[in-house]
Design a protein around this motif. Sequence first.
Motif, PDB file in Angstrom:
ATOM      1  N   TRP A  14      64.121  97.619  83.329  1.00  0.00           N
ATOM      2  CA  TRP A  14      64.218  98.085  81.941  1.00  0.00           C
ATOM      3  C   TRP A  14      62.827  98.234  81.341  1.00  0.00           C
ATOM      4  O   TRP A  14      61.992  97.338  81.461  1.00  0.00           O
ATOM      5  N   ILE A  15      62.598  99.377  80.696  1.00  0.00           N
ATOM      6  CA  ILE A  15      61.318  99.622  80.045  1.00  0.00           C
ATOM      7  C   ILE A  15      61.536  99.764  78.546  1.00  0.00           C
ATOM      8  O   ILE A  15      62.458 100.461  78.101  1.00  0.00           O
ATOM      9  N   LEU A  16      60.732  99.047  77.775  1.00  0.00           N
ATOM     10  CA  LEU A  16      60.804  99.078  76.316  1.00  0.00           C
ATOM     11  C   LEU A  16      59.625  99.879  75.795  1.00  0.00           C
ATOM     12  O   LEU A  16      58.468  99.601  76.150  1.00  0.00           O
ATOM     13  N   TRP A  25      56.574  97.709  77.695  1.00  0.00           N
ATOM     14  CA  TRP A  25      56.840  96.497  78.471  1.00  0.00           C
ATOM     15  C   TRP A  25      57.937  96.821  79.463  1.00  0.00           C
ATOM     16  O   TRP A  25      58.772  97.709  79.205  1.00  0.00           O
ATOM     17  N   VAL A  26      57.961  96.111  80.589  1.00  0.00           N
ATOM     18  CA  VAL A  26      59.058  96.240  81.538  1.00  0.00           C
ATOM     19  C   VAL A  26      59.655  94.868  81.840  1.00  0.00           C
ATOM     20  O   VAL A  26      58.975  93.838  81.722  1.00  0.00           O
ATOM     21  N   VAL A  27      60.924  94.884  82.224  1.00  0.00           N
ATOM     22  CA  VAL A  27      61.649  93.666  82.587  1.00  0.00           C
ATOM     23  C   VAL A  27      62.005  93.726  84.064  1.00  0.00           C
ATOM     24  O   VAL A  27      62.631  94.684  84.523  1.00  0.00           O
ATOM     25  N   ASP A  28      61.584  92.716  84.815  1.00  0.00           N
ATOM     26  CA  ASP A  28      61.934  92.547  86.223  1.00  0.00           C
ATOM     27  C   ASP A  28      61.540  93.733  87.115  1.00  0.00           C
ATOM     28  O   ASP A  28      62.397  94.353  87.770  1.00  0.00           O
ATOM     29  N   GLY A  48      52.920  94.678  78.976  1.00  0.00           N
ATOM     30  CA  GLY A  48      53.443  93.400  79.413  1.00  0.00           C
ATOM     31  C   GLY A  48      54.649  93.493  80.315  1.00  0.00           C
ATOM     32  O   GLY A  48      55.290  94.543  80.428  1.00  0.00           O
ATOM     33  N   ILE A  49      54.969  92.357  80.947  1.00  0.00           N
ATOM     34  CA  ILE A  49      56.091  92.228  81.880  1.00  0.00           C
ATOM     35  C   ILE A  49      56.858  90.961  81.536  1.00  0.00           C
ATOM     36  O   ILE A  49      56.258  89.898  81.337  1.00  0.00           O
TER      37      ILE A  49
END
Length: 257
Positions: A14-16, A25-28, A48-49
Amino acid sequence: MIHPIPAFNDNYIWILTDNDSSQAWVVDPGDAKPVLNYLEEHNLSLAGILITHHHPDHTGGVAKLKKHFNCHVAGPTHLVKIVDQGLVDGDSISVMGRDFDVIATPGHTLDHLCYFSQSQEKDNILFSGDTLFRGGCGRLFEGSPKQMQDSLQKLARLPQDTLIYCTHEYTLANYSFALSLDTNNANLIKYEQECQDLRAQNLPTLPSKISIEQEVNPFLRAHIDQVSNNAAKQLDQELGKTAEARFAQIRKAKDSF
């Protein structure tokens, strides 16, 4: 904005992003390449991550992205080699102007964290990693059935309109199992058809909502007699005597489904 970047066979990174910013930011990020491609295509820089847990399909791209962007990395405290900010239950972190509460959800792994953001002006959102899927939950690689059940109940108590962004496209397989336990659930039948239509168009079945999961997810419905009875039958076992035992039977039935 939250957008899925497909990775591997069925992962979503997921990218915000924000229309007023060139940062994201990205998630995982289990794989750096699709993230790098997306950022380049949209002229974005990675700020960020967020990491939910240690499995390689959620962390494999972190080092390369960190090296490329020198971005901030936050996640479980024991990941000392890759995180700049170790997080524990009750912490909060700001991501793209939104505050996220950190919720410890052991079960799939012992270090698993979820991230919840509540807002009066915007949608409530949850990054649930591999704890809560649409129609399912993660396998118990490290935690116990009780830990996972408790973790899911934490998430189930979030606002009903909370959007759930999990990290795998497992929905149709999860719904197939759910239907084997909850045969006459009209909501489940409806959502299964909607998700069939989405996948036929190669569209994600996510996000889900807490309200949807309450209606159809068998791991939130162990207290429903039909659901728990059918799980016990699939295992050729007597029905568990406690809520925890019933949950464990549903998880075991899914593992062998």
